[in-house]
Design a protein around this motif. Structure first.
Motif, PDB file in Angstrom:
ATOM      1  N   PRO B 231       0.904   2.437  -3.699  1.00 24.63           N
ATOM      2  CA  PRO B 231      -0.361   1.481  -2.799  1.00 24.63           C
ATOM      3  C   PRO B 231      -0.183   1.856  -1.321  1.00 24.63           C
ATOM      4  O   PRO B 231       0.824   2.283  -0.867  1.00 24.63           O
ATOM      5  N   ILE B 232      -0.787   2.162   0.186  1.00 22.59           N
ATOM      6  CA  ILE B 232      -0.465   2.452   0.759  1.00 22.59           C
ATOM      7  C   ILE B 232       0.167   1.080   1.851  1.00 22.59           C
ATOM      8  O   ILE B 232       1.286   1.633   2.259  1.00 22.59           O
ATOM      9  N   GLU B 233       0.304  -0.033   0.877  1.00 24.11           N
ATOM     10  CA  GLU B 233       1.054  -1.129   1.865  1.00 24.11           C
ATOM     11  C   GLU B 233       2.749  -0.571   1.819  1.00 24.11           C
ATOM     12  O   GLU B 233       3.517  -0.065   2.777  1.00 24.11           O
ATOM     13  N   GLU B 234       3.293   0.001   0.565  1.00 20.58           N
ATOM     14  CA  GLU B 234       4.120   0.681  -0.033  1.00 20.58           C
ATOM     15  C   GLU B 234       4.080   1.456   1.390  1.00 20.58           C
ATOM     16  O   GLU B 234       5.820   1.555   1.519  1.00 20.58           O
ATOM     17  N   LEU B 236       3.111   2.537   3.827  1.00 20.95           N
ATOM     18  CA  LEU B 236       3.529   1.921   5.710  1.00 20.95           C
ATOM     19  C   LEU B 236       4.897   2.091   5.410  1.00 20.95           C
ATOM     20  O   LEU B 236       5.380   2.232   6.494  1.00 20.95           O
ATOM     21  N   ALA B 237       5.275   1.062   4.354  1.00 20.62           N
ATOM     22  CA  ALA B 237       6.903   0.178   4.819  1.00 20.62           C
ATOM     23  C   ALA B 237       7.742   1.547   4.840  1.00 20.62           C
ATOM     24  O   ALA B 237       8.881   0.810   5.307  1.00 20.62           O
ATOM     25  N   GLU B 238       8.021   2.008   4.029  1.00 27.46           N
ATOM     26  CA  GLU B 238       8.767   2.863   3.900  1.00 27.46           C
ATOM     27  C   GLU B 238       8.598   4.203   4.211  1.00 27.46           C
ATOM     28  O   GLU B 238       9.804   6.075   4.530  1.00 27.46           O
ATOM     29  N   ALA B 241      10.861   6.422   7.278  1.00 35.36           N
ATOM     30  CA  ALA B 241      12.562   6.530   6.945  1.00 35.36           C
ATOM     31  C   ALA B 241      12.519   7.864   5.977  1.00 35.36           C
ATOM     32  O   ALA B 241      13.098   8.875   6.091  1.00 35.36           O
ATOM     33  N   LEU B 242      10.993   7.934   5.006  1.00 34.41           N
ATOM     34  CA  LEU B 242      10.645   9.271   4.290  1.00 34.41           C
ATOM     35  C   LEU B 242      11.072  10.291   5.433  1.00 34.41           C
ATOM     36  O   LEU B 242      11.136  11.643   4.741  1.00 34.41           O
ATOM     37  N   ALA B 243       9.904  10.820   5.938  1.00 41.44           N
ATOM     38  CA  ALA B 243      10.004  11.116   7.322  1.00 41.44           C
ATOM     39  C   ALA B 243      11.488  11.786   7.758  1.00 41.44           C
ATOM     40  O   ALA B 243      11.262  13.539   7.866  1.00 41.44           O
ATOM     41  N   ASP B 244      12.316  11.034   7.800  1.00 36.54           N
ATOM     42  CA  ASP B 244      13.756  11.575   8.736  1.00 36.54           C
ATOM     43  C   ASP B 244      14.438  11.931   6.718  1.00 36.54           C
ATOM     44  O   ASP B 244      14.870  13.121   7.390  1.00 36.54           O
ATOM     45  N   ASN B 248      10.079  17.886   4.972  1.00 33.73           N
ATOM     46  CA  ASN B 248       8.575  17.862   4.646  1.00 33.73           C
ATOM     47  C   ASN B 248       8.077  16.362   3.960  1.00 33.73           C
ATOM     48  O   ASN B 248       8.279  16.689   3.154  1.00 33.73           O
ATOM     49  N   PHE B 249       7.185  15.945   5.283  1.00 34.83           N
ATOM     50  CA  PHE B 249       6.745  14.441   4.497  1.00 34.83           C
ATOM     51  C   PHE B 249       6.016  14.494   5.175  1.00 34.83           C
ATOM     52  O   PHE B 249       5.236  14.315   6.184  1.00 34.83           O
ATOM     53  N   GLU B 250       4.492  13.837   4.391  1.00 33.87           N
ATOM     54  CA  GLU B 250       3.309  13.467   4.452  1.00 33.87           C
ATOM     55  C   GLU B 250       2.781  12.915   3.670  1.00 33.87           C
ATOM     56  O   GLU B 250       3.382  12.777   2.973  1.00 33.87           O
ATOM     57  N   PHE B 251       1.694  11.992   3.915  1.00 36.24           N
ATOM     58  CA  PHE B 251       1.103  10.909   3.359  1.00 36.24           C
ATOM     59  C   PHE B 251      -0.779  11.183   2.967  1.00 36.24           C
ATOM     60  O   PHE B 251      -0.841  10.943   4.561  1.00 36.24           O
ATOM     61  N   PHE B 252      -1.614  10.675   2.592  1.00 36.71           N
ATOM     62  CA  PHE B 252      -2.427  10.735   2.087  1.00 36.71           C
ATOM     63  C   PHE B 252      -3.516   9.303   2.131  1.00 36.71           C
ATOM     64  O   PHE B 252      -2.377   8.467   1.295  1.00 36.71           O
ATOM     65  N   TYR B 253      -4.438   9.036   2.835  1.00 39.35           N
ATOM     66  CA  TYR B 253      -5.392   7.428   2.435  1.00 39.35           C
ATOM     67  C   TYR B 253      -6.759   7.752   1.856  1.00 39.35           C
ATOM     68  O   TYR B 253      -6.551   8.961   3.007  1.00 39.35           O
ATOM     69  N   ILE B 254      -7.108   7.493   0.469  1.00 37.88           N
ATOM     70  CA  ILE B 254      -7.514   7.255   0.098  1.00 37.88           C
ATOM     71  C   ILE B 254      -9.422   6.248   0.761  1.00 37.88           C
ATOM     72  O   ILE B 254      -8.525   4.580   0.501  1.00 37.88           O
ATOM     73  N   PRO B 255      -9.690   6.453   1.659  1.00 40.28           N
ATOM     74  CA  PRO B 255     -10.463   4.620   2.173  1.00 40.28           C
ATOM     75  C   PRO B 255     -11.136   4.039   1.323  1.00 40.28           C
ATOM     76  O   PRO B 255     -11.997   4.968  -0.114  1.00 40.28           O
ATOM     77  N   PHE B 256     -10.821   3.118   1.381  1.00 43.89           N
ATOM     78  CA  PHE B 256     -11.497   2.239   0.341  1.00 43.89           C
ATOM     79  C   PHE B 256     -11.295   1.890  -0.832  1.00 43.89           C
ATOM     80  O   PHE B 256     -10.679   0.649  -1.730  1.00 43.89           O
TER      81      PHE B 256
END
Lengths: 121, 466
Positions: B231-234, B236-238, B241-244, B248-256
């Protein structure tokens, strides 16, 4: 039952009724596409730096080089002129110019001709 | 597990209430444009997405650096624009005069495995460059995800991958070779013509034709990659910190959907391994488009269907050589806007963009992409002296992007964002000068390198205010 949950039931039913993924793979076509190259060195050089990155690789969405069944259907249904037009302007996943910025209409025709030929031709 | 096909069958079984006008405007515009083409036999040039169109009277692909020098020197007037894959969405390459492809000048020229350096032709496409370096035991420290770009295009526009401790592509260059407007071949590095080097590391193809790049690489390496849906809120919460924590760290969000997926990569010595549950991202985008078409009339229902699907998707684990992990062929074309925001502001901007999209733009189905990039000291780098979060929004190539991009750009700007040079934005010379402390220094070098403006098309003249 409100409308939202009614749709939920339809979702579950639709998913349950759905079929399974899968289908026969044509290994020989894939193997040929991965290694095929035009005999003419000039055309081969152009093919290597443009069409090959998608048309030699299964799963790219592009018709595979040497997949004569698919290419024959394309040429019969659309005609060569339209295929060249798609190449120039781009078509769905196919980028405009097919990655060949210096090709002319004749080059595109020769490249399509090569890709449309099966291994035994 | 619910399959993609099952999901689509469900969507197709529902009443057909397609979103009005989801794809119409741009098709009408294209039809009008086609009829406005010159009557001559000039083949139009378009960028990768098809958005940009020009009618160059000459399209040339020299076979060697010497041919390139001669062509540039002898090009009889008009604007010369070098082109690689045409992956820029802005009119950077547009010219009705001479379009210069570097496609025939590709390859590895030299390498030194003691210092992990290499010299490559600037026309080399990234998918070729990664493989060629791997064959001699070297690798780029980081790479972007589009495989087709040329090195010249990637360096010219400050193309980047993701990694909080990793810079954009031009950070990892020791020297550059350019062909000037009169066909001269010049070399620059931190000691030789240092001002030119600073300007040329991110150059927009405005100083000359980038012909060779002297790369600072590292020994070749494998990456263990994990793709995981949450879930996107989870996420966003981490995320920060995961980027550090991960290289290499990234995330994608699927609209709606309320869901996104995280992509984590770290160096490993493990054996090569392919995931059994591989998700084809190109197919995935078409799935999202179909869901938009069939369920876009109800964001709630669309979200419900996606939630049911995404919560069951398994994590994917792969181990591959770095260059194979980083780069991908994008078989679904799109137009894109990406801004680079101060790292501490990025996720706030993300939340606002998500809200604007889900409130006003049900027709959008492409995922957002959120990446991390380390600060550098390059004059026209969007990462100049600040660590960034990069947020990219997309629209399908055949659908009108303007309203959506116009709505989100003010959010990017309010948080101090700098636009990606190859992606759509509306900024002009005044706004850019305020964002780049060395803007005037760059213009001074440009004027000295190309006083007649032979590499300046209309777009670059407007962008630079010259």
């Amino acid at each position: 039952m409100n409308r939202f949950w009614l749709f939920g039931v339809i979702v579950l039913t639709g998913l349950w009724l759905g079929g399974c993924d899968g289908g026969p793979e044509r290994e020989a076509v894939r193997e040929y596409a991965a290694v095929a190259t035009p005999d003419d060195p000039e055309l081969a050089e152009t093919y290597e730096r443009s069409c090959k990155s998608c048309h030699a690789r299964s799963g790219s969405g592009a018709p595979l080089t040497g997949d004569a069944v698919v290419w024959t259907r394309l040429i019969e249904n659309k005609g060569m002129e339209r295929l060249i037009e798609h190449t120039i302007h781009g078509y769905r996943g196919m980028p405009p110019m097919g990655h060949c910025m210096d090709c002319d209409v004749e080059d595109f025709g020769r490249l399509i001709g090569f890709m449309a030929r099966g291994p035994q031709e | 597990m619910i399959s993609r096909r099952q999901l689509l069958k469900f969507a197709a079984a529902l009443p057909v209430v397609k979103l009005a006008g989801a794809g119409a405007p741009i098709k009408q515009a294209r039809a009008a444009e086609a009829t406005a083409r010159p009557a001559s036999n000039v083949i139009p040039w378009r960028n990768w997405s098809g958005l940009q169109v020009a009618h160059p009277r000459q399209r040339v692909a020299p076979a060697s650096i010497e041919d390139l020098q001669q062509l540039v020197a002898e090009a009889s007037g008009g604007v010369v624009r070098p082109v690689g894959a045409g992956h820029s969405f802005t009119p950077l390459m547009n010219t009705d005069d001479v379009l210069l492809s570097l496609d025939r000048i590709q390859g590895l020229v030299d390498y030194d495995n003691e210092n992990h350096t290499a010299v490559m032709e600037a026309g080399t496409r990234l998918y070729n460059a990664g493989e060629l370096l791997d064959e001699v035991g070297q690798a780029f420290p980081n790479m972007p995800d589009i495989a087709e770009q040329s090195l010249a295009g990637a360096f010219g526009t400050a193309t980047h991958g993701t990694g909080a401790g990793l810079g954009c592509m031009p950070v990892y260059v020791n020297g550059l070779e350019l062909i000037t407007a009169d066909g001269e071949r010049v070399y620059c590095d931190a000691d030789t013509r240092p001002d030119l080097f600073q300007a040329a590391r991110v150059n927009l193809g405005a100083l000359g034709v980038l012909s060779r790049v002297h790369l600072q690489n590292r020994p070749s390496y494998r990456l263990e990659r994990t793709l995981e849906w949450q879930p996107i809120e989870e996420i966003l919460a981490e995320a920060d910190a995961l980027a550090d924590r991960h290289r290499n760290f990234e995330f994608f969000y699927i609209p709606f959907s309320g869901w996104g997926f995280m992509d984590r990569q770290d160096i490993t010595d493990a054996e090569i391994r392919l995931s059994e549950d591989h998700t084809d991202q190109n197919e995935g985008v078409y799935t999202l488009q179909s869901l938009r078409d069939w369920l876009g009339w109800s964001s709630r229902l669309r979200g419900f269907a996606m939630d049911m699907y995404m919560r069951r998707l398994p994590a994917e684990h792969t181990v591959l050589p770095s260059w194979q992990t980083y780069t991908h062929t994008r078989a679904v074309r799109f137009n894109e806007m990406e801004y680079h925001l101060p790292r501490e502001e990025g996720l706030k901007a993300f939340r606002e963009i998500r809200e604007v999209l889900e409130k006003n733009f049900p027709e959008v189905f492409f995922p957002f992409e959120v990446r991390w990039v380390q600060a550098d000291d390059i004059w026209l780098s969007p990462f100049y002296r600040r660590d960034c979060i990069s947020i990219a929004v997309h629209r399908y190539y055949d659908e009108d992007h303007t309203a959506f991009f116009k709505a989100v750009e003010p959010i990017f700007r309010r948080y101090g964002g700098r636009p990606h040079w190859g992606k759509l934005h509306s900024l002009g010379p005044q706004e850019l000068a305020a964002l780049y402390p060395h803007w005037d220094d760059f213009l001074e070098v440009r004027q000295a390198m190309d006083p007649e403006g032979r590499f300046l098309n209309t777009y670059l003249r407007e962008l630079f205010g010259v």
